[in-house]
Enzyme design. Structure first.
Site, PDB file in Angstrom:
ATOM      1  N   LYS A 266       1.141   4.224  -2.985  1.00 43.85           N
ATOM      2  CA  LYS A 266       0.856   5.634  -2.721  1.00 43.85           C
ATOM      3  C   LYS A 266       2.072   6.520  -3.002  1.00 43.85           C
ATOM      4  O   LYS A 266       1.921   7.702  -3.354  1.00 43.85           O
ATOM      5  CB  LYS A 266       0.367   5.800  -1.281  1.00 43.85           C
ATOM      6  CG  LYS A 266      -1.007   5.188  -1.039  1.00 43.85           C
ATOM      7  CD  LYS A 266      -2.044   5.755  -2.003  1.00 43.85           C
ATOM      8  CE  LYS A 266      -3.425   5.226  -1.780  1.00 43.85           C
ATOM      9  NZ  LYS A 266      -4.428   5.819  -2.707  1.00 43.85           N
TER      10      LYS A 266
ATOM     11  N   TYR B  99       0.839  -1.206   0.000  1.00 45.18           N
ATOM     12  CA  TYR B  99       0.000   0.000   0.000  1.00 45.18           C
ATOM     13  C   TYR B  99       0.873   1.255   0.000  1.00 45.18           C
ATOM     14  O   TYR B  99       0.642   2.187  -0.783  1.00 45.18           O
ATOM     15  CB  TYR B  99      -0.920  -0.016   1.208  1.00 45.18           C
ATOM     16  CG  TYR B  99      -1.837   1.181   1.297  1.00 45.18           C
ATOM     17  CD1 TYR B  99      -3.004   1.231   0.549  1.00 45.18           C
ATOM     18  CD2 TYR B  99      -1.537   2.253   2.133  1.00 45.18           C
ATOM     19  CE1 TYR B  99      -3.855   2.325   0.623  1.00 45.18           C
ATOM     20  CE2 TYR B  99      -2.375   3.347   2.218  1.00 45.18           C
ATOM     21  CZ  TYR B  99      -3.535   3.385   1.463  1.00 45.18           C
ATOM     22  OH  TYR B  99      -4.362   4.475   1.546  1.00 45.18           O
TER      23      TYR B  99
END
Length: 261
Positions: free
Chosen positions: A156, A152
């Site tokens: 990002k 994750y």
């Protein structure tokens, strides 16, 4: 009055951003993963200028989303809002990619290349992106043991670097990244400290405001203030290598259609 396309806006930050923009007199094109999710928005969908359908975890569906958006017309701004956190396993898209990478990074990249170039691009990131440096050796998690938090964070970081790369390459576009904070979405949970309106405010402002402070490009924002992102995000070599790898994985290059050079 602007027309804005927002990904993943049947609930959460995307929906509240859409409502805010509509209340301010702007037009919004919604994105829903499926017809069932589109139907669930009810009367809210009737206020919008269109609803496009497609699963961001499928490259074919992402291409269809871009075609649907282009058929509606030229967008003034695109907010890449959709994102997932996959805990249990790497997962696999129809193309064999890690699902977190596909939805959070590959899909925004593809949509950016395939949608007619808007005046403004906004990519939702996270403060967690600072834990994602050093990802390019195994971008798609084909060799490393699956680590959901790391995956994750890397995804990002990728969208921040993408925003900055486009700000540099496309001087006619205002391209920025936004950390909405730990907000009370399905992903963030009801105990998150940031309410949805606060969480959506920066991206909505960047999408339509004519205030001088909003007419900038290549910045990382948190609650209407510029912040310093992870070092790799600002590194031109990292940006260029990332874009090359995203092009390899998707088969879509930065010189593809819609007037890109």
């Amino acid at each position: 009055m602007a027309i804005v396309f927002i990904t993943g806006c049947t609930d959460g930050l995307g929906r509240v951003a859409a409502q805010s923009l509509l209340d301010d007199g702007h037009k919004v094109v919604l994105h829903a993963r499926s017809a069932e999710r589109a139907a669930a928005v009810g009367a809210f969908g009737k206020r919008c200028s269109g609803i496009v359908l497609g699963d961001l975890g499928s490259a074919a569906a992402v291409g269809s989303i871009a075609e649907q958006v282009n058929a509606i017309g030229h967008m003034d701004a695109v907010i890449h809002n959709a994102g997932i956190y996959t805990e249990s396993s790497r997962g696999s898209t129809p193309e064999g990619h890690a699902k977190t990478l596909a939805v959070n990074a590959l899909a925004p990249y593809m949509l950016t290349m395939l949608i007619k170039r808007p005046r403004r691009l906004i990519y939702l990131s996270s403060g967690l992106h600072r834990g994602g440096e050093g990802s390019l050796s195994d971008l798609d998690w084909t060799r490393r043991p699956w680590d959901p938090a790391r995956a994750y964070a890397e995804s990002k970081l990728h969208v921040v670097a993408l925003a900055f790369a486009l700000a540099r390459r496309w001087p006619d576009v205002l391209s920025n990244a936004v950390d909405p904070g730990w907000a009370r979405t399905k992903m963030g949970g009801p105990g998150a400290p940031v309410d949805l309106d606060t969480g959506q405010r920066t991206q909505s402002w960047l999408a339509v405001s004519d205030e001088p402070a909003a007419l900038v490009s290549g910045h990382y924002w948190h609650h209407l203030r510029q912040e310093q992102p992870a070092g790799e995000a600002s590194d031109r070599e990292f940006q260029d290598r990332l874009i090359f790898k995203l092009g390899e994985l998707t088969g879509v290059t930065i010189s593809d259609p819609c007037g890109r050079a």
